[in-house]
Design a protein around this motif. Structure first.
Motif, PDB file in Angstrom:
ATOM      1  N   GLY A 145     -46.024  51.256  -3.968  1.00  0.00           N
ATOM      2  CA  GLY A 145     -46.586  49.977  -3.563  1.00  0.00           C
ATOM      3  C   GLY A 145     -45.650  48.804  -3.757  1.00  0.00           C
ATOM      4  O   GLY A 145     -45.343  48.072  -2.811  1.00  0.00           O
ATOM      5  N   ALA A 146     -45.170  48.607  -4.993  1.00  0.00           N
ATOM      6  CA  ALA A 146     -44.338  47.445  -5.307  1.00  0.00           C
ATOM      7  C   ALA A 146     -42.874  47.810  -5.513  1.00  0.00           C
ATOM      8  O   ALA A 146     -41.985  47.018  -5.190  1.00  0.00           O
ATOM      9  CB  ALA A 146     -44.857  46.754  -6.572  1.00  0.00           C
ATOM     10  N   TYR A 147     -42.618  49.019  -6.043  1.00  0.00           N
ATOM     11  CA  TYR A 147     -41.230  49.418  -6.309  1.00  0.00           C
ATOM     12  C   TYR A 147     -40.483  49.702  -5.014  1.00  0.00           C
ATOM     13  O   TYR A 147     -41.029  50.268  -4.064  1.00  0.00           O
ATOM     14  CB  TYR A 147     -41.184  50.676  -7.188  1.00  0.00           C
ATOM     15  CG  TYR A 147     -39.779  51.227  -7.290  1.00  0.00           C
ATOM     16  CD1 TYR A 147     -38.864  50.671  -8.180  1.00  0.00           C
ATOM     17  CD2 TYR A 147     -39.355  52.250  -6.442  1.00  0.00           C
ATOM     18  CE1 TYR A 147     -37.556  51.143  -8.240  1.00  0.00           C
ATOM     19  CE2 TYR A 147     -38.052  52.721  -6.494  1.00  0.00           C
ATOM     20  CZ  TYR A 147     -37.156  52.164  -7.393  1.00  0.00           C
ATOM     21  OH  TYR A 147     -35.868  52.630  -7.440  1.00  0.00           O
ATOM     22  N   GLY A 148     -39.237  49.301  -4.979  1.00  0.00           N
ATOM     23  CA  GLY A 148     -38.320  49.659  -3.914  1.00  0.00           C
ATOM     24  C   GLY A 148     -36.919  49.709  -4.474  1.00  0.00           C
ATOM     25  O   GLY A 148     -36.612  49.022  -5.464  1.00  0.00           O
ATOM     26  N   PRO A 149     -36.043  50.520  -3.908  1.00  0.00           N
ATOM     27  CA  PRO A 149     -34.670  50.635  -4.430  1.00  0.00           C
ATOM     28  C   PRO A 149     -33.934  49.302  -4.530  1.00  0.00           C
ATOM     29  O   PRO A 149     -33.050  49.149  -5.370  1.00  0.00           O
ATOM     30  CB  PRO A 149     -33.994  51.569  -3.418  1.00  0.00           C
ATOM     31  CG  PRO A 149     -35.114  52.377  -2.852  1.00  0.00           C
ATOM     32  CD  PRO A 149     -36.281  51.446  -2.790  1.00  0.00           C
ATOM     33  N   MET A 151     -35.552  46.375  -5.104  1.00  0.00           N
ATOM     34  CA  MET A 151     -36.351  45.432  -5.884  1.00  0.00           C
ATOM     35  C   MET A 151     -35.866  45.413  -7.334  1.00  0.00           C
ATOM     36  O   MET A 151     -35.419  46.434  -7.867  1.00  0.00           O
ATOM     37  CB  MET A 151     -37.826  45.835  -5.856  1.00  0.00           C
ATOM     38  CG  MET A 151     -38.413  45.947  -4.459  1.00  0.00           C
ATOM     39  SD  MET A 151     -38.532  44.363  -3.619  1.00  0.00           S
ATOM     40  CE  MET A 151     -40.016  43.716  -4.397  1.00  0.00           C
ATOM     41  N   PRO A 152     -35.940  44.247  -8.000  1.00  0.00           N
ATOM     42  CA  PRO A 152     -35.531  44.182  -9.407  1.00  0.00           C
ATOM     43  C   PRO A 152     -36.391  45.122 -10.262  1.00  0.00           C
ATOM     44  O   PRO A 152     -37.606  45.165 -10.131  1.00  0.00           O
ATOM     45  CB  PRO A 152     -35.782  42.720  -9.782  1.00  0.00           C
ATOM     46  CG  PRO A 152     -35.793  41.978  -8.488  1.00  0.00           C
ATOM     47  CD  PRO A 152     -36.351  42.933  -7.485  1.00  0.00           C
ATOM     48  N   SER A 153     -35.708  45.890 -11.100  1.00  0.00           N
ATOM     49  CA  SER A 153     -36.395  46.833 -11.991  1.00  0.00           C
ATOM     50  C   SER A 153     -36.027  46.497 -13.432  1.00  0.00           C
ATOM     51  O   SER A 153     -34.871  46.163 -13.712  1.00  0.00           O
ATOM     52  CB  SER A 153     -35.955  48.266 -11.652  1.00  0.00           C
ATOM     53  OG  SER A 153     -36.561  49.208 -12.486  1.00  0.00           O
ATOM     54  N   PRO A 154     -36.982  46.484 -14.358  1.00  0.00           N
ATOM     55  CA  PRO A 154     -38.340  47.045 -14.279  1.00  0.00           C
ATOM     56  C   PRO A 154     -39.417  46.083 -13.787  1.00  0.00           C
ATOM     57  O   PRO A 154     -40.593  46.439 -13.821  1.00  0.00           O
ATOM     58  CB  PRO A 154     -38.613  47.441 -15.723  1.00  0.00           C
ATOM     59  CG  PRO A 154     -37.896  46.390 -16.522  1.00  0.00           C
ATOM     60  CD  PRO A 154     -36.632  46.097 -15.745  1.00  0.00           C
ATOM     61  N   PHE A 156     -40.490  45.193 -10.956  1.00  0.00           N
ATOM     62  CA  PHE A 156     -41.322  45.732  -9.881  1.00  0.00           C
ATOM     63  C   PHE A 156     -41.518  47.245 -10.008  1.00  0.00           C
ATOM     64  O   PHE A 156     -41.957  47.896  -9.058  1.00  0.00           O
ATOM     65  CB  PHE A 156     -40.712  45.395  -8.525  1.00  0.00           C
ATOM     66  CG  PHE A 156     -40.830  43.930  -8.187  1.00  0.00           C
ATOM     67  CD1 PHE A 156     -41.933  43.441  -7.508  1.00  0.00           C
ATOM     68  CD2 PHE A 156     -39.845  43.039  -8.588  1.00  0.00           C
ATOM     69  CE1 PHE A 156     -42.047  42.094  -7.218  1.00  0.00           C
ATOM     70  CE2 PHE A 156     -39.957  41.683  -8.304  1.00  0.00           C
ATOM     71  CZ  PHE A 156     -41.058  41.202  -7.622  1.00  0.00           C
ATOM     72  N   GLY A 157     -41.216  47.775 -11.169  1.00  0.00           N
ATOM     73  CA  GLY A 157     -41.413  49.204 -11.399  1.00  0.00           C
ATOM     74  C   GLY A 157     -40.103  49.923 -11.686  1.00  0.00           C
ATOM     75  O   GLY A 157     -39.008  49.365 -11.526  1.00  0.00           O
ATOM     76  N   VAL A 158     -40.238  51.151 -12.129  1.00  0.00           N
ATOM     77  CA  VAL A 158     -39.094  52.004 -12.450  1.00  0.00           C
ATOM     78  C   VAL A 158     -39.282  53.339 -11.740  1.00  0.00           C
ATOM     79  O   VAL A 158     -40.397  53.868 -11.680  1.00  0.00           O
ATOM     80  CB  VAL A 158     -38.980  52.236 -13.963  1.00  0.00           C
ATOM     81  CG1 VAL A 158     -37.794  53.139 -14.286  1.00  0.00           C
ATOM     82  CG2 VAL A 158     -38.852  50.910 -14.701  1.00  0.00           C
ATOM     83  N   ASP A 159     -38.213  53.881 -11.176  1.00  0.00           N
ATOM     84  CA  ASP A 159     -38.310  55.106 -10.389  1.00  0.00           C
ATOM     85  C   ASP A 159     -38.158  56.348 -11.269  1.00  0.00           C
ATOM     86  O   ASP A 159     -37.071  56.890 -11.426  1.00  0.00           O
ATOM     87  CB  ASP A 159     -37.253  55.108  -9.293  1.00  0.00           C
ATOM     88  CG  ASP A 159     -37.373  56.327  -8.386  1.00  0.00           C
ATOM     89  OD1 ASP A 159     -38.357  57.073  -8.523  1.00  0.00           O
ATOM     90  OD2 ASP A 159     -36.483  56.523  -7.552  1.00  0.00           O
ATOM     91  N   TYR A 160     -39.295  56.782 -11.853  1.00  0.00           N
ATOM     92  CA  TYR A 160     -39.343  58.096 -12.483  1.00  0.00           C
ATOM     93  C   TYR A 160     -39.926  59.125 -11.515  1.00  0.00           C
ATOM     94  O   TYR A 160     -40.161  60.261 -11.903  1.00  0.00           O
ATOM     95  CB  TYR A 160     -40.192  58.052 -13.751  1.00  0.00           C
ATOM     96  CG  TYR A 160     -39.644  57.150 -14.821  1.00  0.00           C
ATOM     97  CD1 TYR A 160     -38.407  57.400 -15.416  1.00  0.00           C
ATOM     98  CD2 TYR A 160     -40.364  56.025 -15.246  1.00  0.00           C
ATOM     99  CE1 TYR A 160     -37.905  56.564 -16.385  1.00  0.00           C
ATOM    100  CE2 TYR A 160     -39.869  55.191 -16.221  1.00  0.00           C
ATOM    101  CZ  TYR A 160     -38.637  55.463 -16.789  1.00  0.00           C
ATOM    102  OH  TYR A 160     -38.146  54.627 -17.760  1.00  0.00           O
TER     103      TYR A 160
END
Length: 207
Positions: A145-149, A151-154, A156-160
């Motif tokens: 939904g909010a995470y994208g490669p 997008m600033p992480s964390p 907007f989320g983290v890609d686990y």
């Protein structure tokens, strides 16, 4: 005959964007490979057993080289039957959304059930884990939904999500892995245009 196992991890049915991406890939692949055999595993509809005490004990008996008792043998036979369905495929098409940075719980339960010693992996005391699957490939249809490669992480989320799936597949011996991403699905100026672009990428990959 090439066999493809299509794993759907989203419970959203026709509203699932990850499934839609995978469907687009599959449709184009079937056009190019008429003899393709497709096995659909919809985890929202599939009854999955608990990974209970007997199954854990059976797993540890395999690791330590001990014989199974009757309860463990029954538990291990159930696990083996599920794992053999996975092992028999040549291609894994996995459609999954991101839930809390990772994958839906039923997908994790499925992995915990089939990812077993002597079936998908082995362990060498000197060199570590090694995969038992050979000549397999995987395609991951990933949404969030909010995470994208980009997008600033964390924030907007983290890609686990993809990192865990790649870890799992690699440990089982699957090295040939492609990704189709529609991320983010919500925080984009034109969701429909971006989704269609992802569909195009899926069809191109299948070609």
């Amino acid at each position: 005959m090439t066999k493809l196992l299509f794993i759907k991890a989203s419970p959203r049915g026709g509203d699932s964007k990850s499934a839609a991406l995978a469907n687009a890939y599959l449709a184009r692949l079937q056009d190019n490979t008429p003899e393709l055999e497709v096995d659909l595993l919809d985890l929202s509809a599939e009854p999955l057993p608990d990974f209970d005490g007997n199954k854990v004990a059976a797993k540890m008996s395999v690791i330590t080289g001990q014989d199974h008792d009757a309860a463990q043998r029954t538990a291990w036979d159930e696990i083996t039957s599920m794992a053999e369905r996975f092992i028999s495929a040549d291609i894994y098409l996995i459609a999954t959304p991101m839930w809390n940075g990772s994958i839906p719980y039923k997908f994790k339960q499925y992995i915990d059930l089939i990812h077993q010693p002597g079936l998908l992996w082995g362990l060498d005391p000197a060199t570590g884990y090694f995969g038992l699957l050979e000549n397999k490939r995987a395609v991951l249809a990933l949404t969030s939904g909010a995470y994208g490669p980009e997008m600033p992480s964390p924030a907007f989320g983290v890609d686990y999500q993809s990192s865990y799936l790649r870890f799992w597949l690699n440990q089982a011996g699957v090295q040939d892995i492609e990704e189709i991403r529609f991320q983010p699905t919500l925080l984009t100026q034109d969701p429909e245009e971006d989704f269609q672009s992802a569909i195009t990428r899926a069809e191109k990959l299948a070609s």
